[in-house]
Design an enzyme around this catalytic site. Structure first.
Site, PDB file in Angstrom:
ATOM      1  N   ASP A  51      -0.042   5.070   1.175  1.00 22.91           N
ATOM      2  CA  ASP A  51      -0.226   5.975   2.307  1.00 22.91           C
ATOM      3  C   ASP A  51      -0.293   5.201   3.616  1.00 22.91           C
ATOM      4  OD1 ASP A  51      -0.485   8.449   0.745  1.00 22.91           O
ATOM      5  OD2 ASP A  51      -2.303   7.500  -0.015  1.00 22.91           O
ATOM      6  N   ASP A 106       0.875  -1.164   0.000  1.00 27.99           N
ATOM      7  CA  ASP A 106       0.000   0.000   0.000  1.00 27.99           C
ATOM      8  C   ASP A 106       0.921   1.224   0.000  1.00 27.99           C
ATOM      9  OD1 ASP A 106      -2.299   1.652   0.290  1.00 27.99           O
ATOM     10  OD2 ASP A 106      -1.993   1.687   2.460  1.00 27.99           O
TER      11      ASP A 106
END
Length: 317
Positions: A82, A80
């Site tokens: 953020d 991922d």
């Protein structure tokens, strides 16, 4: 290979695609370095004696101790963006949203606590739409659904521009261990990708600027509206597996939130959680392992061998 969308000439392209479970592990909090280079806090590993013994056994197994062959590495390592590569939410995306609202004189401001709640909604455009629908639309917003969709898209475009400026100034550093783990993976021929609900331009800026052009060229990005349904739907991870031509069961995902974890597990992938500022209290019971960060030596908390052993289910209670 699509060109990275960051406007700065210093950013070079990353490949983009856009338009019985194992014992959970925990470790003490790892905090990033300040922009000036000093560390905010040290990474101190606090685990019970039992977990320490299991960690030592895991490393020995990964090294092929006792004559046992080391486990094969994952076919792909999927991150991922953020909260995993960079802890961007509180002092990055939230600030950029608020600056956009102020520029447009909308009379809207998201404080730290409210933004934490809004993060339960995947995607910035979806987040704004849900917020306006629940409270009320700004007086300057249009009235029809189609016009409001365009209005939100314009807000999100400006927010992305402001966020990218923060990244290009390197005001938000990589989290501890991210670069090390990516280098391990690339060095062993493991495919690396970033799978994010964030805007593709913002994700490309993070990868290109903070990881550097050489790594960026080897990392594939799946971001933004590349899939119609965002996390916790598994669509983005299934798309990554299909595009990279790997079996989902041979992939290891690094996530920081419950919605990302749910997406990875629904795709049939192993998932390690590295908790971030906004997600430290979330429920990660279905995770394959949980840490506060990836970590750098001498306090590195896990490595590629750990990921390989997760796939072999070599950890037991």
């Amino acid at each position: 290979m699509a060109a990275a969308a960051a406007s700065s000439s210093t950013l070079l392209p990353a490949r983009t695609i856009s338009s019985a479970r194992p014992v959970p592990w925990t470790a003490a909090q790892c905090l990033p370095r300040r922009a000036g280079g000093s560390r905010l806090s040290t990474c101190s590993l606090r685990v019970s004696a039992g977990r320490t013994r299991r960690a030592e056994a895991a490393r020995a197994s990964a090294a092929g101790a006792g004559g046992a062959p080391a486990a094969a590495p994952p076919a792909a390592l999927l991150f991922d963006c953020d909260g995993v590569l960079v802890d961007t939410e509180k002092d990055g995306h939230r600030i950029s949203f608020n600056e956009t609202f102020a520029e447009r004189e909308l009379g809207v401001s998201w404080d730290v606590e409210l933004y934490g709640e809004l993060l339960k909604i995947g995607g910035g455009k979806e987040r704004m739409t849900a917020y306006f629908n629940k409270t009320e639309w700004p007086a300057k917003a249009p009235k029809t659904d189609e016009e409001r969709k365009e209005f939100v898209a314009s807000l999100h475009k400006r927010k992305t521009e402001l966020f990218m400026a923060l990244i290009e100034k390197k005001l938000l550093p990589l989290r501890p261990g991210v670069q090390r783990l990516i280098d391990e993976a690339l060095g062993k021929g493991v495919k690396v990708a970033v799978c994010s609900t964030s805007n593709e331009k913002a994700v490309s800026a993070i990868v290109s600027c903070l990881l550097g052009p050489d790594r960026a060229e080897k990392i594939t990005i799946f971001a933004g509206d590349v899939v119609p349904r965002k996390k916790p739907d598994p669509a983005i991870y299934l798309l990554a597996a299909t595009t990279l031509e790997v079996d989902p069961s041979s992939c290891v995902v690094v996530e920081d939130s419950n919605i990302g974890l749910s997406a990875a597990k629904a795709a049939g992938m192993k998932c390690i959680v590295t908790k971030s500022g906004y997600t430290s209290d979330e429920d990660f019971v279905i995770a394959d392992a949980v840490f506060d960060c990836i970590g750098d030596p001498p306090e590195g908390l896990f490595d590629l061998d750990f990921c390989a052993n997760l796939l072999q289910k070599q950890f037991v209670s």
